[in-house]
Design a protein around this motif. Structure first.
Motif, short mmCIF file in Angstrom:
data_model
loop_
_atom_site.label_atom_id
_atom_site.label_comp_id
_atom_site.label_asym_id
_atom_site.label_seq_id
_atom_site.Cartn_x
_atom_site.Cartn_y
_atom_site.Cartn_z
N ASP A 180 -4.68 3.40 8.38
CA ASP A 180 -4.47 3.02 6.97
C ASP A 180 -3.29 2.06 6.83
O ASP A 180 -2.37 2.10 7.66
CB ASP A 180 -4.19 4.30 6.18
CG ASP A 180 -4.64 4.22 4.74
OD1 ASP A 180 -4.97 3.11 4.27
OD2 ASP A 180 -4.67 5.28 4.08
N ASP A 181 -3.30 1.27 5.80
CA ASP A 181 -2.18 0.37 5.46
C ASP A 181 -1.75 -0.46 6.67
O ASP A 181 -0.55 -0.67 6.88
CB ASP A 181 -0.96 1.17 4.96
CG ASP A 181 -1.31 2.07 3.79
OD1 ASP A 181 -2.36 1.85 3.17
OD2 ASP A 181 -0.53 2.99 3.50
N GLU A 237 -8.23 -3.46 1.97
CA GLU A 237 -7.93 -2.60 0.81
C GLU A 237 -7.43 -3.41 -0.37
O GLU A 237 -6.76 -4.43 -0.19
CB GLU A 237 -6.75 -1.66 1.06
CG GLU A 237 -6.65 -0.90 2.28
CD GLU A 237 -5.48 0.11 2.15
OE1 GLU A 237 -5.84 1.28 2.06
OE2 GLU A 237 -4.30 -0.25 2.16
MG MG Z 1 -4.30 2.38 2.37
#
Ligand code: MG
Ligand code: C2E
Ligand code: MG
Ligand code: MG
Length: 289
Positions: A180-181, A237
């Motif tokens: 993520d990220d 995202e």
């Molecule tokens: Mg994220």
């Protein structure tokens, strides 16, 4: 002796107050109550194919219906849950609720969808996690292929060996693993090859500046190309407009998530959106034929 014990306890108590703030302690109590009184709710945000907008998966995102403060987002209470260790119990609630939602979708004969669940660093140090997840999947008759876990680069840093062993066990079961990220943490693309990773999620901050920052453009292009060389899928995202969508598609990014298709939604609204999306997709296919 009793006096001394009392003194020690007092010392312990003041130390605790110094470590956490008084506000933390009060909120920890509330957070605990939230769990027992069922004040949490999961919202679901679709993830879609950039080529055609078809929804194929989703991310579960926690919300708190606070009796006085209204609906609260995770950024305001997840950090406290992590500091106090409550994230373990909250995490299990999130996992079970996500799996129960998939099971309900089966019963309602809705289309299959993969549900991505966020995991915190502390959960990746919980020896019981793999066993508990296996038990829940079994209990609800949900296939491991129907869930995925999202972990941040920083969550992996605390104990890379243990964390990657846990993730490896999940991957062996058929659960997909997403970083993520990606891009805002400290890990390099080089480290990726040692981790069991199926999906890389490009952080929203890169997507935000795609149109204006030529360096971000180059970084995103490079991340996508490298990920694909390592057979890792890429999800962007925080896509908010068509321009960002087109740019990412041009860079061969396969998947996206963002307000341009939908905000995170409560389960009924999410189900309606997914079914509508399926119909639209079917219609466009019919037109092609
Ligand atoms: Mg994220
Ligand atoms: P995340 O995992 O990176 O989740 C994506 C966040 O970006 C979500 O915020 C989502 O609502 C937001 N987002 C998605 N598309 C857009 C967009 O187009 N524009 C904008 N402005 N925002 C967009 P949310 O729901 O507030 O969650 C924030 C973070 O809280 C998550 O970031 C995740 O790190 C954490 N979190 C949420 N639910 C859980 C959970 O169940 N467990 C754990 N450990 N953490 C969670
Ligand atoms: Mg996430
Ligand atoms: Mg984030």
């Amino acid at each position: 002796r009793a006096k001394q014990l009392g003194k020690n306890q007092y010392a312990f108590y003041t130390k605790n107050i110094k470590d956490n703030t008084m506000k933390d302690i009060l909120e920890e109590d509330e957070l605990h109550r939230a769990l027992t009184k069922n004040e949490f709710e999961l919202y679901y945000q679709p993830q879609f194919k950039l080529a055609n907008g078809k929804i194929f998966s989703a991310e579960a995102l926690i919300r708190w219906h606070h009796p006085e403060r209204g609906l609260i987002g995770p950024d305001t209470f997840i950090p406290l849950a992590e500091r106090t260790g409550l994230i373990i119990d909250i995490g299990y609630w999130v996992i079970e609720t996500s799996i129960a939602f998939i099971a309900q979708r089966h019963k309602d004969r809705l289309s299959p969808i993969c549900m991505h669940i966020n995991l915190s660093a502390l959960q990746l140090r919980d020896a019981k996690l793999v066993k508990q997840v296996t038990k829940l999947l079994d209990q609800y008759q949900v296939s491991p292929k129907e869930i995925g876990f999202e972990v941040t680069e920083t969550a992996l840093l605390s104990d890379v060996t243990l964390a990657s062993n846990i993730l490896q066990a999940f991957q062996n079961m058929g659960i997909s693993i997403a970083i993520d990220d990606f891009g805002v943490g400290f890990s390099s693309l080089g480290q990726l090859k040692n981790l069991p990773v199926n999906i890389l999620k490009i952080d929203k901050s890169f997507v935000d500046d795609l149109e204006t920052n030529p360096n971000d453009k180059k970084i995103v292009e490079a991340i996508i190309a490298m990920a694909h060389k390592l057979s890792i899928h890429v999800v962007a995202e925080g896509i908010e407009n068509e321009t960002q969508w087109c740019l990412l598609e041009n860079y061969s990014c396969e998947y996206g998530q963002g307000y341009v298709v939908s905000r995170p939604l409560p389960k009924a609204a999410f189900n309606t959106l997914v079914e509508k999306n399926k119909q639209a997709y079917r219609k466009s296919l019919e037109k092609d034929i």
